[in-house]
Enzyme design. Structure first.
Site, mmCIF file in Angstrom:
data_model
loop_
_atom_site.group_PDB
_atom_site.id
_atom_site.type_symbol
_atom_site.label_atom_id
_atom_site.label_comp_id
_atom_site.label_asym_id
_atom_site.label_seq_id
_atom_site.Cartn_x
_atom_site.Cartn_y
_atom_site.Cartn_z
ATOM 1 C CG HIS A 116 -2.176 -0.923 0.856
ATOM 2 N ND1 HIS A 116 -2.198 -2.233 0.762
ATOM 3 C CD2 HIS A 116 -3.518 -0.278 0.950
ATOM 4 C CE1 HIS A 116 -3.437 -2.576 0.618
ATOM 5 N NE2 HIS A 116 -4.388 -1.526 0.740
ATOM 6 C CB SER A 164 -1.666 -2.296 -7.299
ATOM 7 O OG SER A 164 -2.425 -2.674 -5.988
ATOM 8 C CE LYS A 199 -10.300 -7.991 -13.743
ATOM 9 N NZ LYS A 199 -9.644 -6.771 -14.332
ATOM 10 C CG ASP A 200 -10.195 -9.170 -6.515
ATOM 11 O OD1 ASP A 200 -9.617 -9.245 -7.571
ATOM 12 O OD2 ASP A 200 -9.826 -8.402 -5.666
ATOM 13 C CD GLU A 224 1.183 -33.856 -0.911
ATOM 14 O OE1 GLU A 224 1.402 -34.743 -1.875
ATOM 15 O OE2 GLU A 224 0.249 -33.234 -0.471
#
Length: 435
Positions: free
Chosen positions: A219, A223, A247-248, A291
């Protein structure tokens, strides 16, 4: 920088005003992810994976707490307690499968998030610390996942712990004492299981704390975006809410639906069948593998087969850890002033090769050992280090980049002026360069 659309937080009721005066948490959240936080207007769907990682971290913490209520961290009881959860606990099978598959999905979205950062130059100034904190989260995830894989105390859990902790014995003098200290003995047993369970329970909360630091560091500069161009004014941004929450939200719902398909219809597709056999120190599995999300690094480890000055095992361990630590130095390895791979033609080609190379390493890490697979792993491992240590510095120094757009707005409008722009994205100025 202030924005005309950014409305200050205003408590609506007497209770919220009382809270705001004493603990302004709603104000903090509003400024961090609400209508008061400006976000570049041209973010694509690759920027959704950070939110998805947070969702799956939450899933892992919640399901892990519930599973811990029924799990017994004892050599005799661990495997049976997992079976008890699956068969006798109400909805225990659902919680266990959600936790096991949630780990895989957590790594999937994290890997996409990392490769997005690699392609769009999210590690470049002024976001170096954001990138490094993200890598710290990744390392903590790997440690947490490894210890969680041991807890079911099946065949692959036991022998995975034996092999992975054996890496430390490759270091001369201090290696074997470190391994004994980690296991609490000379082989995986009750002491190892107890401490692995304790750390597996603790580390997700440490990850959550580092995530807070990661978001806080993000922040400060704001971004990044697909063009790599800095925000110039309010025309380049949108409020995080409601534009990016919507959107997310729908994208997250789509991924969670895919996750649900695995949980309900293919719960064991990403696991290993040998882990449904109780741990037996006297019977070694035919093919020991970690894994799937560790396979690329496991391939690098196995690529060293000849002693040269140092033992081959030590070279493999150093290379495996070096493959991750190398990423911390990317802000200084890649000196190109252009951030986004969209405007770096040569970089884009080598990035595609890198993605293919990592997929090849993943295949080799999970495949059985053979001369062909060993040779393929050695070539892929050599290219991995060649990319970051030779190719990337050379490309960043001599590449001819494409012209950058004048601003984020001009890229988002694809060269359209205000009159031809779709409703809701008009900027009030004319765009001159297409993104």
């Amino acid at each position: 920088m202030s924005f005309s659309w950014a409305k200050p937080y205003e408590p609506k009721t007497e209770f919220t005003r009382w809270i705001d005066q004493r603990l302004p948490l709603p104000r903090l959240v509003y400024g961090a992810v609400g209508g008061g936080y400006p976000v570049p207007r041209n973010l694509n769907y690759f920027w959704n994976f950070g939110v998805l990682a947070g969702i799956f971290l939450t899933v892992q913490i919640v399901t892990g707490i519930v599973l811990a209520m029924w799990y017994y961290a004892t050599g005799d009881g661990a495997f049976n307690s997992v079976e008890h959860i699956m068969r006798d606990v109400n909805a225990g099978w659902l919680i266990r499968y959600a936790h096991a598959n949630g780990a895989s999905f957590f790594f999937v979205v994290t890997y996409i998030h990392i490769f997005r950062g690699l392609y769009y130059g999210s590690y470049k100034a002024p976001r170096e610390l954001v990138w490094m904190l993200g890598l710290v989260i990744y390392l903590l995830m790997m440690a947490t996942a490894f210890m969680g894989y041991v807890l079911p105390w099946g065949q692959m859990s036991y022998w995975g712990a034996q092999v992975i902790t054996g890496f430390f014995s490759a270091f001369p003098v201090v290696g074997e004492p470190i391994r004994i200290w980690l296991l609490g003995g000379y082989a995986p047993d009750q002491a190892a299981l107890t401490r692995f369970f304790s750390l597996h329970y603790l580390l997700p909360f440490v990850i959550a704390g580092v995530v807070v630091l990661h978001i806080w560091a993000l922040h400060i500069p704001g971004s990044s975006n697909p063009t790599g161009v800095d925000v110039k004014d309010e025309k380049d941004t949108l409020p995080f809410h409601p534009f990016y929450t919507a959107k997310d939200g729908w994208f997250a719902a789509s991924v969670v639906l895919l996750y649900a398909l695995f949980v309900f219809f293919m719960p064991n597709a990403l696991g290993h069948p040998d882990n449904y056999i109780p741990a037996n120190p006297l019977a070694t599995p035919a093919h020991i593998v970690p894994e799937w999300y560790f396979w690329p690094f496991y391939a690098i480890l196995r690529s060293f087969t000849v002693d040269f000055i140092l033992p081959a095992k030590l070279w493999g361990v150093l290379a495996m850890f070096g493959a991750i630590l190398l990423l911390f130095f990317l802000p200084w390895i890649d000196r190109s002033p252009v951030r986004s791979g969209n405007y770096r033609p040569m970089f884009k080609r080598f990035f595609i090769i890198l993605v293919i190379d990592v997929l090849v390493l993943g295949y080799v890490g999970g495949a059985e050992i053979s001369p062909l697979n060993i040779a393929l792993g050695q070539i892929a491992s050599a290219y991995y280090f060649l990319h970051f240590l030779v190719i990337l510095p050379f490309v960043s120094a001599y590449e001819r980049t494409l012209p950058l757009p004048d601003s984020i707005s001009s890229s988002a409008l694809h060269g359209e002026d205000e009159e031809s722009a779709p409703a809701g994205v008009k900027t009030g100025t004319k765009s001159t360069v297409a993104g």
